[in-house]
Design an enzyme around this catalytic site. Structure first.
Site, short mmCIF file in Angstrom:
data_model
loop_
_atom_site.label_atom_id
_atom_site.label_comp_id
_atom_site.label_asym_id
_atom_site.label_seq_id
_atom_site.Cartn_x
_atom_site.Cartn_y
_atom_site.Cartn_z
N ARG A 51 61.34 9.53 -8.98
CA ARG A 51 61.26 8.78 -10.24
C ARG A 51 60.64 9.71 -11.27
O ARG A 51 60.41 10.88 -10.99
CB ARG A 51 60.47 7.47 -10.10
CG ARG A 51 59.55 7.36 -8.91
CD ARG A 51 58.08 7.40 -9.29
NE ARG A 51 57.59 8.76 -9.33
CZ ARG A 51 56.57 9.16 -10.09
NH1 ARG A 51 55.94 8.32 -10.88
NH2 ARG A 51 56.18 10.42 -10.07
N ARG A 88 70.08 3.65 -12.87
CA ARG A 88 68.93 2.85 -13.31
C ARG A 88 69.08 2.64 -14.82
O ARG A 88 69.00 3.60 -15.58
CB ARG A 88 67.60 3.53 -12.98
CG ARG A 88 67.31 3.64 -11.50
CD ARG A 88 65.87 4.04 -11.23
NE ARG A 88 64.93 2.96 -11.56
CZ ARG A 88 63.60 3.10 -11.54
NH1 ARG A 88 63.07 4.26 -11.24
NH2 ARG A 88 62.82 2.08 -11.84
N GLN A 186 52.33 3.55 -7.26
CA GLN A 186 52.39 4.97 -7.62
C GLN A 186 51.03 5.51 -8.04
O GLN A 186 50.71 6.68 -7.81
CB GLN A 186 53.39 5.19 -8.77
CG GLN A 186 54.84 4.89 -8.40
CD GLN A 186 55.27 3.53 -8.92
OE1 GLN A 186 54.49 2.59 -8.93
NE2 GLN A 186 56.51 3.42 -9.34
N ASP A 227 59.04 6.37 -19.91
CA ASP A 227 60.32 6.61 -19.27
C ASP A 227 61.47 6.61 -20.26
O ASP A 227 62.56 7.09 -19.96
CB ASP A 227 60.57 5.55 -18.19
CG ASP A 227 59.61 5.71 -17.02
OD1 ASP A 227 59.71 6.73 -16.34
OD2 ASP A 227 58.76 4.84 -16.81
N ASN A 237 57.71 1.98 -20.48
CA ASN A 237 57.02 2.62 -19.37
C ASN A 237 56.84 1.60 -18.25
O ASN A 237 57.19 0.41 -18.40
CB ASN A 237 55.66 3.17 -19.83
CG ASN A 237 55.05 4.13 -18.81
OD1 ASN A 237 55.73 5.03 -18.32
ND2 ASN A 237 53.80 3.93 -18.49
N LYS A 238 56.30 2.04 -17.15
CA LYS A 238 56.09 1.18 -15.99
C LYS A 238 55.48 -0.16 -16.39
O LYS A 238 54.58 -0.21 -17.22
CB LYS A 238 55.17 1.90 -15.00
CG LYS A 238 54.79 1.10 -13.78
CD LYS A 238 55.97 0.88 -12.86
CE LYS A 238 55.55 0.10 -11.60
NZ LYS A 238 56.67 -0.11 -10.69
#
Length: 319
Positions: A51, A88, A186, A227, A237-238
């Site tokens: 990732r 993705r 993560q 991201d 982002n996450k």
């Protein structure tokens, strides 16, 4: 500098095979998955074996894996790009693959073998990206001050830990709080491990402890990755990044974001947010950990509006 995490460069080519670090096994094991074609590349991306920066290395190198003659070369390369782009949805892979396939089509129109154009484009990018990432690491270290207490979320592929190592050589004593980053952990598995390898002081905290940390004055900077970026400066982002940004604004804590410049979408509202399989939330270690009737909802990302970002440190892809 002596420290460099394997996550800083988590995929490499050798003998026409792409070896991809299985990040789901870190830190317990450093294992590389052999990838020989686009189907395998899509699998390691979708299954989150790689990732963040690793995904882009996979996308780029997959074109090198698929350069052997397979009928209509241009049609085949376009198909490779299509499969990667759909692996993705939140990630802007199309911005990268479009440049590569565009170079192939332009070469063919000029009577040049498109495979040569693809090879030059990809290798040119790979030749420069390490240096550009190291420049950003130096900039991150520069904004770290002595006695900083820095909160981070998810993982930024080796850059934060390398910056911490540089800051330490400069005599700066910084400490870090890393979120668990549920449900893939993560932060707990990757970020804490990296910072420990860099001999940085790091403490793991639950995702829902952020408000308490800031209210108690235990954090004075936040550094996260992104991201995807929008033209107006919004980022994705996450999941969990948005609530951290809101709290940082509330408590006047600077939010620094590591970004990639992009004009692929106008604003964060135009970014597709990937919805992951609910089992990734409900199943752990192969066993369902909640009741059979419990439903799960797991958006992989959220959007942070640019108004909440104090500083963006960008890296140019070089394509």
């Amino acid at each position: 500098m002596s420290y460099e995490s394997p996550l800083f460069w988590p995929a490499y080519m050798k003998d026409d095979v792409l070896y991809v670090l299985d990040e789901t096994l870190v830190p317990g094991k450093l294992k590389y998955i052999p990838v020989k074609n686009v189907k395998a590349a899509v699998t390691v991306i979708r299954d989150m074996k790689t990732r963040a920066f690793g995904q882009f290395l996979v996308v780029l190198n997959t074109f090198l894996l698929e350069l052997q003659p397979k009928g209509d070369v241009l049609k085949h390369l376009d198909n490779v790009a299509h499969q990667l782009n759909n692996s993705r949805p939140t990630f802007p892979f199309a911005e990268v693959t479009g440049i590569i396939t565009g170079a192939a089509h332009k070469a063919a129109a000029n009577g040049v073998d498109p495979r040569i154009a693809v090879q030059k484009t990809v290798q040119g990018f790979l030749a420069g990206i390490r240096g550009r990432r190291m420049q950003r690491v130096q900039e991150i270290a520069h904004i770290m001050d002595d006695q900083d207490s820095i909160l981070t979320h998810c993982n930024v592929s080796g850059e934060l830990s390398m910056a911490a190592s540089i800051a330490a050589t400069q005599g700066k004593k910084c400490k870090f709080f890393a979120t668990e980053t549920r449900p893939y952990m993560q932060g707990a598995k990757l970020t804490v491990w990296e910072l420990q390898q860099a001999k940085a002081r790091v403490t793991l905290v639950p995702d829902n402890a952020i408000g308490s940390l800031m209210a108690d004055g235990l954090v004075n900077k936040v550094i996260i990755g992104s991201d995807r970026s929008a033209a107006n400066g919004d980022i994705a982002n996450k999941i969990g990044s948005y609530q951290i940004a809101v709290l940082a604004k509330e408590f006047d804590v600077p939010l620094i974001v590591l970004t990639q410049p992009s004009r692929g979408v106008p604003t964060g509202n135009d970014m597709p947010i990937e919805l992951r399989d609910a089992d990734e939330l409900l199943v752990f270690g192969g066993k369902r950990i909640f009741g059979p009737k419990v439903k799960g909802f797991y958006p992989g990302f959220d959007v942070v509006p640019h108004q909440l970002i104090t500083k963006a440190i960008a890296i140019n892809a070089g394509l």
